[in-house]
Design a protein around this motif. Structure first.
Motif, mmCIF file in Angstrom:
data_model
loop_
_atom_site.group_PDB
_atom_site.id
_atom_site.type_symbol
_atom_site.label_atom_id
_atom_site.label_comp_id
_atom_site.label_asym_id
_atom_site.label_seq_id
_atom_site.Cartn_x
_atom_site.Cartn_y
_atom_site.Cartn_z
ATOM 1 N N GLY A 59 15.589 24.154 1.547
ATOM 2 C CA GLY A 59 15.189 25.599 2.616
ATOM 3 C C GLY A 59 14.368 25.906 3.030
ATOM 4 O O GLY A 59 13.145 26.050 4.048
ATOM 5 N N GLY A 60 14.094 24.533 4.037
ATOM 6 C CA GLY A 60 12.584 25.027 5.115
ATOM 7 C C GLY A 60 11.822 24.497 4.813
ATOM 8 O O GLY A 60 10.528 23.946 5.581
ATOM 9 N N VAL A 61 11.711 23.713 3.602
ATOM 10 C CA VAL A 61 9.832 24.194 3.253
ATOM 11 C C VAL A 61 10.012 22.731 2.592
ATOM 12 O O VAL A 61 10.737 22.071 1.558
ATOM 13 C CB VAL A 61 9.739 25.072 2.528
ATOM 14 C CG1 VAL A 61 8.023 25.026 1.620
ATOM 15 C CG2 VAL A 61 9.539 26.255 3.107
ATOM 16 N N SER A 86 11.836 30.998 5.212
ATOM 17 C CA SER A 86 12.581 29.784 4.770
ATOM 18 C C SER A 86 13.936 30.496 3.997
ATOM 19 O O SER A 86 13.749 31.027 2.676
ATOM 20 C CB SER A 86 12.113 29.500 3.753
ATOM 21 O OG SER A 86 12.443 28.352 3.002
ATOM 22 N N TYR A 101 16.427 30.651 2.305
ATOM 23 C CA TYR A 101 17.091 30.028 1.243
ATOM 24 C C TYR A 101 18.355 31.113 0.293
ATOM 25 O O TYR A 101 17.568 32.260 0.308
ATOM 26 C CB TYR A 101 16.773 28.449 0.062
ATOM 27 C CG TYR A 101 15.808 29.559 -0.440
ATOM 28 C CD1 TYR A 101 15.871 29.209 -1.726
ATOM 29 C CD2 TYR A 101 14.590 30.688 0.014
ATOM 30 C CE1 TYR A 101 14.921 30.276 -2.498
ATOM 31 C CE2 TYR A 101 13.547 30.672 -0.924
ATOM 32 C CZ TYR A 101 13.790 31.250 -1.955
ATOM 33 O OH TYR A 101 13.322 31.108 -3.338
ATOM 34 N N GLN A 145 7.797 33.201 4.151
ATOM 35 C CA GLN A 145 7.338 31.829 3.907
ATOM 36 C C GLN A 145 8.595 31.302 5.013
ATOM 37 O O GLN A 145 8.150 30.092 5.238
ATOM 38 C CB GLN A 145 7.717 30.783 2.649
ATOM 39 C CG GLN A 145 6.768 31.056 1.330
ATOM 40 C CD GLN A 145 6.915 30.695 0.391
ATOM 41 O OE1 GLN A 145 8.349 29.408 0.225
ATOM 42 N NE2 GLN A 145 6.036 30.196 -0.399
ATOM 43 N N GLN A 198 5.979 22.615 -4.068
ATOM 44 C CA GLN A 198 5.735 22.193 -3.121
ATOM 45 C C GLN A 198 4.446 21.274 -2.405
ATOM 46 O O GLN A 198 3.956 20.900 -3.030
ATOM 47 C CB GLN A 198 5.574 23.674 -1.908
ATOM 48 C CG GLN A 198 6.283 24.805 -1.513
ATOM 49 C CD GLN A 198 6.271 26.480 -1.738
ATOM 50 O OE1 GLN A 198 4.977 26.596 -0.929
ATOM 51 N NE2 GLN A 198 6.821 27.262 -1.647
ATOM 52 N N ASP A 248 13.474 18.381 2.267
ATOM 53 C CA ASP A 248 13.767 19.777 2.389
ATOM 54 C C ASP A 248 14.410 20.510 1.139
ATOM 55 O O ASP A 248 15.310 20.265 1.360
ATOM 56 C CB ASP A 248 14.607 19.008 3.727
ATOM 57 C CG ASP A 248 14.459 20.766 4.239
ATOM 58 O OD1 ASP A 248 15.326 21.723 4.274
ATOM 59 O OD2 ASP A 248 14.106 21.229 5.306
#
Length: 161
Positions: free
Chosen positions: A144-146, A40, A42, A38, A122, A142
């Motif tokens: 972790g960027g998702v 992402s 984190y 993903q 998500q 948001d």
């Protein structure tokens, strides 16, 4: 030839039940899906695994193919929660994800006797979780960027929220 779902072994485990090698396999698989696949970055190893029930799903050859964890009330939210739900790419679309959610709901009910369960989902999975009775209760945020949203499941007939 039609695709056939392999025979799977579903096991609930606690942190202390894992060997070092099994814990490494679980964490590496979670990183492969949630961090690498993903894209992402984190902190997956978040010091909550020690409190969790872990649902480990393996194929008949022993391969780690799916996973989720359930956390008790107060560990992350006031309510119990589940997350880190993953199905390896070769088994996506086979219904395993739906069965994982059913198993997590059942585990929360059996372990904690709860009326509500809160998850962080998500955003692209809102419709998936709504199908189980979850409703969004926060604006998107948001993680972790998702993009995620908090969702709440209320025990049918309890009338609480």
């Amino acid at each position: 030839m039609p695709f056939s779902r392999p025979t799977l072994t579903w096991t609930w485990r606690e942190f202390s039940d894992f060997s070092g090698a099994e814990m490494h396999e679980m964490l590496a698989t979670r990183q492969r899906v949630f961090v690498v696949e993903q894209a992402s970055p984190y902190q997956d190893a978040d010091n909550l695994d020690q409190l969790a029930f872990h649902l480990v799903i393996r194929a008949s050859d022993g391969q780690f193919v799916a996973y989720a964890r359930v956390l008790p009330p107060g560990a992350y939210y006031a309510e119990p929660t589940f997350g880190r739900v993953l199905v390896m790419p070769q088994l996506r679309g086979t219904g395993i994800g739906r069965e994982i959610v059913r198993q997590c709901l059942e585990k929360c009910a059996l372990a904690y006797g709860v009326e509500n369960i809160r998850i962080s989902a998500q955003c692209y999975l809102i419709d998936f979780y709504t199908g189980f009775g979850f409703e969004p209760v926060s604006p998107p945020f948001d993680d972790g960027g998702v993009e995620h949203v908090e969702m709440l499941w209320v025990k049918p007939g309890s009338g609480t929220q």
